[in-house]
Write an enzyme that holds these catalytic residues in place. Structure first.
Site, PDB file in Angstrom:
ATOM      1  N   ASN A   1     -10.217   0.125  -0.149  1.00 34.58           N
ATOM      2  CA  ASN A   1      -9.578   0.020   0.800  1.00 34.58           C
ATOM      3  C   ASN A   1     -10.036   0.650   1.734  1.00 34.58           C
ATOM      4  OD1 ASN A   1      -7.515  -0.109  -1.227  1.00 34.58           O
ATOM      5  ND2 ASN A   1      -6.098   1.403  -0.699  1.00 34.58           N
ATOM      6  N   ILE A   2      -9.628   0.016   3.158  1.00 28.10           N
ATOM      7  CA  ILE A   2     -10.027   0.059   4.691  1.00 28.10           C
ATOM      8  C   ILE A   2      -9.247  -0.251   5.494  1.00 28.10           C
ATOM      9  CG2 ILE A   2     -11.903  -0.135   5.729  1.00 28.10           C
ATOM     10  CD1 ILE A   2     -13.872  -0.583   3.590  1.00 28.10           C
TER      11      ILE A   2
ATOM     12  N   ASP B   1       1.011  -1.372   0.199  1.00 28.74           N
ATOM     13  CA  ASP B   1       0.297   0.127   0.219  1.00 28.74           C
ATOM     14  C   ASP B   1       0.513   1.224   0.010  1.00 28.74           C
ATOM     15  OD1 ASP B   1      -2.187   1.449   0.594  1.00 28.74           O
ATOM     16  OD2 ASP B   1      -2.063   1.192   1.835  1.00 28.74           O
TER      17      ASP B   1
ATOM     18  N   HIS C   1      -9.238   4.840  -2.562  1.00 26.64           N
ATOM     19  CA  HIS C   1      -8.712   5.101  -0.967  1.00 26.64           C
ATOM     20  C   HIS C   1      -9.214   5.916  -0.041  1.00 26.64           C
ATOM     21  CE1 HIS C   1      -4.268   3.707  -1.798  1.00 26.64           C
ATOM     22  NE2 HIS C   1      -4.760   3.284  -2.983  1.00 26.64           N
TER      23      HIS C   1
HETATM   24  P1  13P Z   1      -8.969   5.218   6.142  1.00 22.31           P
HETATM   25  O1  13P Z   1      -8.117   5.355   6.848  1.00 22.31           O
HETATM   26  O2  13P Z   1     -10.139   5.606   4.701  1.00 22.31           O
HETATM   27  O3  13P Z   1      -9.633   3.915   6.291  1.00 22.31           O
HETATM   28  O4  13P Z   1      -8.603   4.221   3.945  1.00 22.31           O
HETATM   29  C1  13P Z   1      -7.460   3.374   4.560  1.00 22.31           C
HETATM   30  C2  13P Z   1      -6.721   3.875   2.447  1.00 22.31           C
HETATM   31  O5  13P Z   1      -6.814   4.279   2.026  1.00 22.31           O
HETATM   32  C3  13P Z   1      -5.062   2.839   2.438  1.00 22.31           C
HETATM   33  O6  13P Z   1      -4.398   3.196   1.883  1.00 22.31           O
HETATM   34  O1  G3H Z   2      -3.521   5.164   3.867  1.00 22.47           O
HETATM   35  C1  G3H Z   2      -2.674   4.673   4.784  1.00 22.47           C
HETATM   36  C2  G3H Z   2      -3.485   2.901   5.608  1.00 22.47           C
HETATM   37  O2  G3H Z   2      -4.369   3.555   6.432  1.00 22.47           O
HETATM   38  C3  G3H Z   2      -2.211   2.810   6.590  1.00 22.47           C
HETATM   39  O3  G3H Z   2      -1.565   3.635   7.735  1.00 22.47           O
HETATM   40  O4  G3H Z   2       0.479   4.215   6.525  1.00 22.47           O
HETATM   41  O5  G3H Z   2       0.321   4.120   9.301  1.00 22.47           O
HETATM   42  O6  G3H Z   2       0.330   2.000   8.030  1.00 22.47           O
HETATM   43  P1  G3H Z   2      -0.109   3.942   7.954  1.00 22.47           P
HETATM   44 ZN    ZN Z   3      -4.398   4.835   0.865  1.00 22.24          ZN
END
Ligand code: 13P
Ligand code: G3H
Ligand code: ZN
Length: 311
Positions: free
Chosen positions: A256-257, A82, A213
């Site tokens: 994405n969640i 990600d 996302h």
């Molecule tokens: P949220 O913060 O809305 O859950 O989005 C997660 C995300 O886009 C991870 O790439």
């Molecule tokens: O978009 C980001 C995701 O929520 C991942 O979060 O970078 O804190 O692991 P993180």
């Molecule tokens: Zn994201």
């Protein structure tokens, strides 16, 4: 079945008018909660790992845990990077067993974004790995990147054909008003997504998988629970689930969640520890936390994604 790429998963999601959930993973309990829901509902899954998750849990631990999830469930699961920040991180994940990577060049100029995305695509495709690119910029916090509301930018539909053609990406994340984190819209405001942009992108890229996302809905009961038990979360609302369902029926094949899992897990932990002040065995408080993740993912699969029985 070994880990899969997102190729067939997204073709089927596009055809079937549903989306696959992409859930962020950081430890064993999160992975187990997600895949238990996937297994009960027979749903395909993307388990995604951020740069921060690799720093926290270690690349190899996460790969082995996700391999264990595949082995024990038999589900089609893609292991995805990600927000890959650069070529080197993407290469390290490709070399280290991931089946899908995102190269997030959205903060670069259009030409720089194309350059780094193309470089990742060439390496990834030579190794049988699929690639997600991004055009437009979401507000919010992810890893050490913090994009303010003023700096967020919607995707320009007139750029998408050239970007996809010149990079060769397999899917494209776009910005239509969602944002990262648990603070998306101020209470009392009307959440709005630019479905007109999504529709124009879909028309310009027929059959091509789009990624959304920042798609957490920030359930208010968890925010209230956390705050009533000593938490200090700012009041905010997330993306309404009916809007996400609408997106999942369209060209959006991956949603994405992360934040909703964090909220569910944190609320369960706080409730458990406040009701059981004498507990100090991690298995006692991590079991309800894992169950909360499972319940949240099951809810998303049924209510938002529409991917039950699509494994
Ligand atoms: P949220 O913060 O809305 O859950 O989005 C997660 C995300 O886009 C991870 O790439
Ligand atoms: O978009 C980001 C995701 O929520 C991942 O979060 O970078 O804190 O692991 P993180
Ligand atoms: Zn994201």
């Amino acid at each position: 079945m070994p880990l899969v790429t997102t190729k067939k998963m997204f073709e089927q999601a596009y055809e079937g008018g549903y989306a696959v959930g992409a859930f962020n993973v950081n430890n064993m309990e999160i992975i187990q909660g997600i895949v238990q829901a996937g297994q009960k509902l027979n749903a395909p899954l993307v388990l995604q790992v951020s740069k921060g998750a690799r720093a926290y849990a270690n690349h190899t631990y996460l790969v082995k845990l996700v391999e264990a999830a595949v082995e024990t469930t038999g589900l089609p699961i893609a292991l995805h990077l990600d927000h890959g920040p650069d070529f080197e991180t993407c290469k390290s994940c490709i070399d280290g067993g991931f089946t899908s990577v995102m190269i997030d060049g959205s903060h670069h100029s259009f030409e720089e974004n194309i350059k780094v995305t193309k470089q990742v695509v060439e390496y990834a495709h030579a190794h049988g790995v699929t690639v997600e690119g991004e055009l437009g910029q979401l507000a919010g916090v992810e890893d050490d990147v913090n994009v303010s509301e003023e700096d967020a930018a919607y995707t320009k539909p007139e750029e998408v054909e050239e970007f996809v053609a010149r990079t060769g990406v397999d899917s494209l994340a776009i910005a239509i008003g969602t944002s990262h984190g648990a603070f998306k819209f101020k209470p009392g405001t009307e959440p709005q997504l630019r479905f007109d942009i999504l529709e124009e992108v879909a028309q310009r890229l027929p059959g091509f998988p789009i990624v959304l996302h920042g798609a957490s809905s920030v359930p208010q009961e968890f925010v209230r629970q956390i705050n009533s038990l000593g938490g200090a979360l700012e009041d905010a609302i997330g993306i309404p689930e009916d809007m996400l369902r609408q997106a999942a029926r369209s060209a959006v094949c991956k949603i994405n969640i992360d934040s909703d899992l964090r909220l569910a897990m944190t609320a369960a932990l706080r409730v458990h520890l406040s009701e059981n002040p004498g507990h100090f065995d991690p298995r006692q408080y991590l079991s309800p936390a894992r169950a909360a993740i499972e319940a949240m993912v099951a809810h998303k699969i049924k209510t938002v994604l529409g991917c039950a029985n699509k494994a």
